[in-house]
Write an enzyme that holds these catalytic residues in place. Structure first.
Site, PDB file in Angstrom:
ATOM      1  N   GLY A   1       0.835  -1.190   0.000  1.00  0.00           N
ATOM      2  CA  GLY A   1       0.000   0.000   0.000  1.00  0.00           C
ATOM      3  C   GLY A   1       0.870   1.242   0.000  1.00  0.00           C
ATOM      4  O   GLY A   1       2.041   1.209  -0.393  1.00  0.00           O
TER       5      GLY A   1
ATOM      6  N   ILE B   1       2.317   2.918   2.437  1.00  0.00           N
ATOM      7  CA  ILE B   1       3.525   2.847   3.269  1.00  0.00           C
ATOM      8  C   ILE B   1       4.526   1.877   2.667  1.00  0.00           C
ATOM      9  O   ILE B   1       5.729   2.157   2.620  1.00  0.00           O
ATOM     10  CB  ILE B   1       3.162   2.458   4.715  1.00  0.00           C
ATOM     11  CG1 ILE B   1       2.258   3.527   5.337  1.00  0.00           C
ATOM     12  CG2 ILE B   1       4.427   2.280   5.555  1.00  0.00           C
ATOM     13  CD1 ILE B   1       1.663   3.125   6.678  1.00  0.00           C
TER      14      ILE B   1
ATOM     15  N   ARG C   1       1.472  -4.085  12.506  1.00  0.00           N
ATOM     16  CA  ARG C   1       0.561  -4.369  13.607  1.00  0.00           C
ATOM     17  C   ARG C   1       0.983  -5.647  14.313  1.00  0.00           C
ATOM     18  O   ARG C   1       1.412  -6.605  13.687  1.00  0.00           O
ATOM     19  CB  ARG C   1      -0.878  -4.552  13.093  1.00  0.00           C
ATOM     20  CG  ARG C   1      -1.613  -3.266  12.765  1.00  0.00           C
ATOM     21  CD  ARG C   1      -1.964  -2.475  14.016  1.00  0.00           C
ATOM     22  NE  ARG C   1      -2.669  -1.247  13.683  1.00  0.00           N
ATOM     23  CZ  ARG C   1      -2.069  -0.075  13.470  1.00  0.00           C
ATOM     24  NH1 ARG C   1      -0.753   0.020  13.552  1.00  0.00           N
ATOM     25  NH2 ARG C   1      -2.794   0.997  13.197  1.00  0.00           N
TER      26      ARG C   1
ATOM     27  N   GLU D   1       0.291  -5.880  22.996  1.00  0.00           N
ATOM     28  CA  GLU D   1       1.044  -4.722  23.504  1.00  0.00           C
ATOM     29  C   GLU D   1       0.162  -3.867  24.420  1.00  0.00           C
ATOM     30  O   GLU D   1      -1.047  -3.805  24.220  1.00  0.00           O
ATOM     31  CB  GLU D   1       1.595  -3.887  22.342  1.00  0.00           C
ATOM     32  CG  GLU D   1       0.579  -3.314  21.382  1.00  0.00           C
ATOM     33  CD  GLU D   1       1.248  -2.573  20.229  1.00  0.00           C
ATOM     34  OE1 GLU D   1       0.917  -1.392  20.052  1.00  0.00           O
ATOM     35  OE2 GLU D   1       2.066  -3.160  19.500  1.00  0.00           O
TER      36      GLU D   1
ATOM     37  N   HIS E   1       6.011   1.045  19.465  1.00  0.00           N
ATOM     38  CA  HIS E   1       4.922   1.472  18.573  1.00  0.00           C
ATOM     39  C   HIS E   1       5.027   2.971  18.279  1.00  0.00           C
ATOM     40  O   HIS E   1       4.097   3.745  18.527  1.00  0.00           O
ATOM     41  CB  HIS E   1       3.558   1.138  19.177  1.00  0.00           C
ATOM     42  CG  HIS E   1       2.475   1.008  18.147  1.00  0.00           C
ATOM     43  ND1 HIS E   1       1.439   0.113  18.243  1.00  0.00           N
ATOM     44  CD2 HIS E   1       2.264   1.675  16.984  1.00  0.00           C
ATOM     45  CE1 HIS E   1       0.634   0.234  17.197  1.00  0.00           C
ATOM     46  NE2 HIS E   1       1.119   1.182  16.420  1.00  0.00           N
ATOM     47  N   ILE E   2       6.155   3.361  17.696  1.00  0.00           N
ATOM     48  CA  ILE E   2       6.412   4.783  17.421  1.00  0.00           C
ATOM     49  C   ILE E   2       6.509   5.073  15.927  1.00  0.00           C
ATOM     50  O   ILE E   2       7.101   6.073  15.512  1.00  0.00           O
ATOM     51  CB  ILE E   2       7.721   5.259  18.112  1.00  0.00           C
ATOM     52  CG1 ILE E   2       8.921   4.402  17.692  1.00  0.00           C
ATOM     53  CG2 ILE E   2       7.547   5.266  19.622  1.00  0.00           C
ATOM     54  CD1 ILE E   2      10.266   4.960  18.110  1.00  0.00           C
TER      55      ILE E   2
END
Length: 321
Positions: free
Chosen positions: A158, A160, A241, A270, A288-289
């Site tokens: 996609g 990203i 994810r 998480e 998760h940054i």
């Protein structure tokens, strides 16, 4: 405050300009103390609200919606929305929105940071320096692997995924990709990427980067069998994810040398990540940054706010899921 303004709940701390925008259009219940809502507390706070601005940490399901009779719109501050039961929202006539586009480049940058950091063992060697273990230069000290001219495999092409692929041009990498659907030929040329099966990608790639959304179909897309298909010298990057990777299988593969290393920004369950990751040197861990730059997070919050205001005005929001 005008009685005619819709009331909205913002579940987590946001930027001042986001609240200012919302307050110009709505009565706002904020949470600048950033104390996460438990499910019952969220339902109680939402009972008299018309709109909700939430984060991935907030579960919006049929049970919550049943306790929020006034709710008209849910605005997620994220591109993913697996925290929202979209069919349940649809059934109750509640609009759900996300924030695509504004975080693509920052998330692609983070995937590259994980690739480079894992390939060159950056977090491991920093720990050793801080522990006083560096006594001088040696030829065979803390050897990593090259990123340039290696083969990059991207699972999920996609926006990203394409941004990650474009960055590979500067490293003169061979780029393979797998996607549910093959992308347009002009995009393949722009990304210098070749479409292959998942099996072929796993067996040929030096770096495997995951960029698929989480769903029942992608749950444990990468497990023990897929890790065994990869090169022993390969590095896995999960910047999409948690749940796309079987974390227990990955821990075992890292311990056994099935693959060389991994760079992770997301985890199953998480923030309660598998504690065995913490004892491994061949994994780079981030909390998760992926989108966590000041400019990008501000843009995400403002896009969510615009989505919410548009929905509450009876308009079609820009990013209706």
């Amino acid at each position: 405050m005008s009685e005619h303004k819709p009331r909205v709940l913002v579940t987590r701390e946001v930027f001042d300009e986001t609240l200012d925008y919302l307050r110009a259009h709505c009565e706002v219940i904020d949470n600048q103390k950033d104390l996460p809502y438990a499910p019952d507390a969220l339902a109680a706070a939402l009972a008299a609200c018309d709109g909700l601005m939430c984060a991935l940490t907030d579960r919006v399901d049929a049970a919550l919606l049943a306790r929020a009779p006034r709710l008209k719109a849910v605005a997620n501050i994220a591109v993913g929305y697996n925290n929202i039961d979209v069919p349940a929202c649809t059934a109750r006539g509640v609009m759900a929105t996300n924030t695509p586009g504004v975080l693509d480049d920052s998330t692609a940058d983070l995937a590259w940071a994980l690739m480079l950091g894992t390939a060159r063992r950056i977090t491991e060697v920093e720990r050793r320096i801080r522990a006083g273990e560096w006594t001088g230069w040696r030829l065979k000290q803390w050897l990593g692997v090259d990123v340039h001219h290696a083969t990059l495999g991207i699972v999920g092409m996609g926006r990203i995924g394409q941004a990650i692929a474009r960055r590979a041009l500067g490293f003169e990498m061979k780029v393979l990709y797998h996607n549910r659907k093959r992308i347009a030929p002009e995009l393949e040329r722009k990304c210098n990427a070749a479409y292959v099966s998942l099996d072929e990608l796993l067996t040929q790639s030096d770096f495997v980067v995951l960029q698929v959304p989480y769903s029942p179909e992608t749950h444990h897309l990468i497990g023990a069998a897929q890790l065994k298909q990869m090169k022993r010298s390969a590095i896995l990057i999960n910047s999409t994810r948690g749940g796309v990777v079987d974390d227990a299988a990955l821990v075992a593969a890292l311990k056994q040398g099935t693959i060389r290393g991994a760079g992770l920004d997301v985890y199953e369950n998480e923030p309660k990540l598998n504690p065995e990751f913490l004892g491994l040197d061949n994994v780079v861990l981030a909390p998760h940054i992926g989108s966590s730059t000041e400019a990008t997070r501000k843009a995400m919050a403002m896009l969510a706010a615009r989505n919410l205001v548009a929905a509450l005005k009876g308009e079609v929001p820009p990013n209706l899921v």
